[in-house]
Write a protein that holds these residues in place. Structure first.
Motif, PDB file in Angstrom:
ATOM      1  N   GLY A   1      -8.855 -14.715   5.416  1.00  0.00           N
ATOM      2  CA  GLY A   1      -7.858 -13.573   5.562  1.00  0.00           C
ATOM      3  C   GLY A   1      -8.016 -12.514   4.929  1.00  0.00           C
ATOM      4  N   ALA A   2      -6.719 -11.839   4.808  1.00  0.00           N
ATOM      5  CA  ALA A   2      -6.595 -10.266   4.394  1.00  0.00           C
ATOM      6  C   ALA A   2      -6.985 -10.284   3.032  1.00  0.00           C
ATOM      7  CB  ALA A   2      -5.273  -9.743   4.759  1.00  0.00           C
ATOM      8  N   LEU A   3      -7.347  -9.009   2.457  1.00  0.00           N
ATOM      9  CA  LEU A   3      -7.326  -8.499   1.227  1.00  0.00           C
ATOM     10  C   LEU A   3      -5.955  -8.021   0.852  1.00  0.00           C
ATOM     11  CD1 LEU A   3     -10.313  -6.680  -0.537  1.00  0.00           C
ATOM     12  CD2 LEU A   3      -7.851  -6.170  -1.145  1.00  0.00           C
ATOM     13  N   GLY A   4      -5.362  -8.362  -0.239  1.00  0.00           N
ATOM     14  CA  GLY A   4      -4.092  -7.614  -0.520  1.00  0.00           C
ATOM     15  C   GLY A   4      -3.520  -8.532  -1.822  1.00  0.00           C
ATOM     16  N   GLU A   5      -2.111  -8.258  -2.101  1.00  0.00           N
ATOM     17  CA  GLU A   5      -1.693  -8.865  -3.161  1.00  0.00           C
ATOM     18  C   GLU A   5       0.063  -9.388  -2.691  1.00  0.00           C
ATOM     19  OE1 GLU A   5      -1.542  -6.009  -6.037  1.00  0.00           O
ATOM     20  OE2 GLU A   5       0.170  -4.794  -4.905  1.00  0.00           O
ATOM     21  N   GLY A   6       0.481 -10.237  -3.764  1.00  0.00           N
ATOM     22  CA  GLY A   6       2.012 -10.280  -3.639  1.00  0.00           C
ATOM     23  C   GLY A   6       2.274 -11.343  -2.686  1.00  0.00           C
ATOM     24  N   ALA A   7       1.538 -12.659  -2.473  1.00  0.00           N
ATOM     25  CA  ALA A   7       1.873 -13.514  -1.577  1.00  0.00           C
ATOM     26  C   ALA A   7       3.294 -14.133  -2.172  1.00  0.00           C
ATOM     27  CB  ALA A   7       0.799 -14.577  -1.468  1.00  0.00           C
ATOM     28  N   HIS A   8       4.313 -14.394  -1.174  1.00  0.00           N
ATOM     29  CA  HIS A   8       5.572 -15.058  -1.450  1.00  0.00           C
ATOM     30  C   HIS A   8       6.433 -14.138  -2.637  1.00  0.00           C
ATOM     31  CE1 HIS A   8       4.022 -19.303  -0.778  1.00  0.00           C
ATOM     32  NE2 HIS A   8       3.386 -18.409   0.022  1.00  0.00           N
ATOM     33  N   ALA A   9       6.052 -12.964  -2.765  1.00  0.00           N
ATOM     34  CA  ALA A   9       6.573 -11.763  -3.846  1.00  0.00           C
ATOM     35  C   ALA A   9       6.977 -10.618  -2.972  1.00  0.00           C
ATOM     36  CB  ALA A   9       5.765 -11.667  -4.719  1.00  0.00           C
ATOM     37  N   VAL A  10       7.951  -9.717  -3.653  1.00  0.00           N
ATOM     38  CA  VAL A  10       8.377  -8.616  -3.005  1.00  0.00           C
ATOM     39  C   VAL A  10       7.399  -7.437  -2.893  1.00  0.00           C
ATOM     40  CG1 VAL A  10      10.822  -8.835  -3.716  1.00  0.00           C
ATOM     41  CG2 VAL A  10       9.298  -7.934  -5.364  1.00  0.00           C
ATOM     42  N   ASN A  11       6.111  -7.572  -3.531  1.00  0.00           N
ATOM     43  CA  ASN A  11       5.305  -6.766  -3.324  1.00  0.00           C
ATOM     44  C   ASN A  11       4.317  -7.161  -2.336  1.00  0.00           C
ATOM     45  OD1 ASN A  11       4.163  -8.593  -5.142  1.00  0.00           O
ATOM     46  ND2 ASN A  11       2.880  -7.414  -6.233  1.00  0.00           N
ATOM     47  N   GLU A  12       4.493  -7.924  -1.576  1.00  0.00           N
ATOM     48  CA  GLU A  12       3.621  -8.481  -0.679  1.00  0.00           C
ATOM     49  C   GLU A  12       3.182  -7.381   0.435  1.00  0.00           C
ATOM     50  OE1 GLU A  12       4.790 -11.851   1.739  1.00  0.00           O
ATOM     51  OE2 GLU A  12       3.003 -12.030   2.828  1.00  0.00           O
ATOM     52  N   SER A  13       1.544  -7.193   0.283  1.00  0.00           N
ATOM     53  CA  SER A  13       1.087  -6.315   0.972  1.00  0.00           C
ATOM     54  C   SER A  13      -0.421  -6.458   1.222  1.00  0.00           C
ATOM     55  CB  SER A  13       1.118  -4.870   0.295  1.00  0.00           C
ATOM     56  OG  SER A  13       0.607  -4.840  -0.999  1.00  0.00           O
ATOM     57  N   ILE A  14      -1.068  -5.583   2.280  1.00  0.00           N
ATOM     58  CA  ILE A  14      -2.468  -5.769   2.597  1.00  0.00           C
ATOM     59  C   ILE A  14      -2.962  -4.442   2.464  1.00  0.00           C
ATOM     60  CG2 ILE A  14      -2.209  -7.843   3.725  1.00  0.00           C
ATOM     61  CD1 ILE A  14      -2.866  -5.550   6.241  1.00  0.00           C
ATOM     62  N   VAL A  15      -4.356  -4.435   2.040  1.00  0.00           N
ATOM     63  CA  VAL A  15      -5.147  -3.311   2.219  1.00  0.00           C
ATOM     64  C   VAL A  15      -5.556  -2.919   3.689  1.00  0.00           C
ATOM     65  CG1 VAL A  15      -7.342  -1.885   1.302  1.00  0.00           C
ATOM     66  CG2 VAL A  15      -5.994  -3.353  -0.180  1.00  0.00           C
ATOM     67  N   VAL A  16      -5.132  -1.799   4.236  1.00  0.00           N
ATOM     68  CA  VAL A  16      -5.205  -1.525   5.668  1.00  0.00           C
ATOM     69  C   VAL A  16      -6.704  -1.304   5.858  1.00  0.00           C
ATOM     70  CG1 VAL A  16      -4.870   0.039   7.370  1.00  0.00           C
ATOM     71  CG2 VAL A  16      -2.768  -0.625   5.838  1.00  0.00           C
ATOM     72  N   ASP A  17      -7.544  -0.574   5.295  1.00  0.00           N
ATOM     73  CA  ASP A  17      -8.873  -0.216   5.406  1.00  0.00           C
ATOM     74  C   ASP A  17      -9.790  -1.326   5.464  1.00  0.00           C
ATOM     75  OD1 ASP A  17      -8.304   2.337   6.323  1.00  0.00           O
ATOM     76  OD2 ASP A  17      -8.990   2.849   4.215  1.00  0.00           O
ATOM     77  N   GLU A  18      -9.262  -2.564   4.792  1.00  0.00           N
ATOM     78  CA  GLU A  18     -10.308  -3.691   4.753  1.00  0.00           C
ATOM     79  C   GLU A  18     -10.224  -4.798   5.858  1.00  0.00           C
ATOM     80  OE1 GLU A  18     -12.430  -4.629   2.344  1.00  0.00           O
ATOM     81  OE2 GLU A  18     -12.361  -2.567   1.342  1.00  0.00           O
ATOM     82  N   LEU A  19      -8.960  -4.274   6.440  1.00  0.00           N
ATOM     83  CA  LEU A  19      -9.021  -5.478   7.998  1.00  0.00           C
ATOM     84  C   LEU A  19     -10.075  -5.308   8.947  1.00  0.00           C
ATOM     85  CD1 LEU A  19      -5.142  -5.275   8.894  1.00  0.00           C
ATOM     86  CD2 LEU A  19      -6.451  -7.195   7.856  1.00  0.00           C
TER      87      LEU A  19
END
Ligand SMILES: [Zn+2]
Length: 362
Positions: free
Chosen positions: A330-348
């Motif tokens: 799946g996606a490249l990102g950070e913050g699963a289950h945390a308030v900073n949950e996010s993904i890097v758009v250009d990697e999709l």
């Protein structure tokens, strides 16, 4: 991004059937538009699990596996809206794992656009209680996986470089419940047998089962007990997280827990639970899938590496059935289950391209 935004804005916490079924309905429409045959596993309390089947050449299908429940309660969106900022898209459940589902849809679209049925049939299975242990999702996804050649799991990737996951620890939970004898701590201290003291001694025993070299950890994460400070506690319990790297270690660990005996014979202890998600071991079949991904990656300028994690997913179940399973696609990102949950758009796009490549070549 537009599709992903719509998905994030349909909140779908594990404990809200109506919300999950709304999300399931939305996804069914998306897969149907791509030519998938839709079926639901109807559930009374959990959300209905979704399956979408796509035709291909002869042969066993490939399974695209994921979940559309999130750990975020209904209403989270108000404080944590979908937004794009400095190349990252944020929102509840975006990384774990609505971006992964979006990638499935785009990879299937690419496959259809490339024409022909040269690829294997594809089955998509999305369950609704993964974040709370897949109690009802497990039999459904296991039945689907048994029909399949290999399983590709669109859970989040590892770290800032988006590594795939070729092994995951097995996960369990045990509850240690102690019953003691209550008494007045001033008047009748000797008549009491403290459940809290007994539980504390038991916990000092169970933490000795941790063996980091073997990948076994035991973590008392929750503790409750007693009523008032001037009462010798009659009851106490602890919730303990268990992790193992090898399936072969499950029985021995469970036996050691079952063998616990009370230190104070006037107290009784009750042990329940155990390993509920077998480890996803780094099998030959999984490594073979990873090698194919690595080769496809190099063709599109993507450095594909593997990793191992202590966290479990539904991939643990399919791998334990002996079906080659590659996770973390799946996606490249950070913050699963945390308030900073996010993904890097250009990697999709290129990660979706890698997935489409896998569907075409396996
Ligand atoms: Zn997940």
């Amino acid at each position: 991004m537009a599709l992903l935004q719509r998905m994030v804005e349909i909140e779908s916490p594990s404990d809200d059937k109506a919300a999950l079924d709304r999300m399931g309905g939305f996804l069914a429409e998306q897969f149907q538009q791509l030519g998938g045959s839709i079926s639901f596993s109807q559930q009374r309390e959990a959300g209905n699990h979704l399956k979408a089947e796509f035709p291909g050449r002869a042969g066993k299908p490939l399974l695209l596996l994921g979940h559309f429940d999130t750990v975020w309660s209904m209403g989270t969106l108000a404080n944590m809206p979908f937004r794009i900022d400095s190349g990252r898209a944020h929102g509840p459940g975006i990384y774990d794992m609505k971006a992964g589902i979006t990638m499935m849809i785009f990879a299937l679209q690419a496959l259809a656009a490339s024409g022909g049925n040269g690829h294997r049939p594809v089955t998509v299975v999305l369950d609704t209680d993964e974040e709370v242990g897949s109690r009802t999702g497990r039999p459904f996804l296991e039945a689907a996986a048994r029909e399949c050649e290999a399983v590709l799991v669109l859970e989040p990737s590892t770290g800032p470089k988006g590594y795939l996951k070729t092994s995951r620890k097995g996960v369990g939970e045990t509850t240690i419940r102690v019953r003691g004898v209550a008494s007045h701590s001033g008047v009748d201290f000797e008549k009491g047998h403290s459940a809290i003291v007994e539980l504390a001694r038991q916990l000092l025993e169970v933490v000795k089962f941790t063996d980091t070299a073997r990948g076994i950890t035991v973590n008392p994460g929750v503790i409750h007990g007693g009523t008032r400070t001037n009462v010798v506690a009659a009851e106490a319990w602890a919730g303990v997280d268990l992790r193992i790297l090898r399936a072969a270690d499950a029985a021995a660990l469970e036996q050691r827990l079952a063998d616990l005996k009370p230190f104070d014979s006037s107290c009784s202890i009750e042990i329940s639970g155990g390993i509920n998600r077998p480890p996803m071991e780094r099998t030959e079949g999984t490594v073979r899938l990873f090698r194919v991904a690595q080769e496809l990656g190099s063709a599109i300028g993507m450095d594909v590496e593997e990793s191992s994690t202590g966290g479990g997913s539904d991939g643990n179940f399919t791998s334990a059935l002996g079906i080659p399973t590659l996770d973390g696609l799946g996606a490249l990102g950070e913050g699963a289950h945390a308030v900073n949950e996010s993904i890097v758009v250009d990697e999709l796009p290129r990660r979706a391209a890698l997935l489409a490549g896998l569907l075409q070549s396996l």
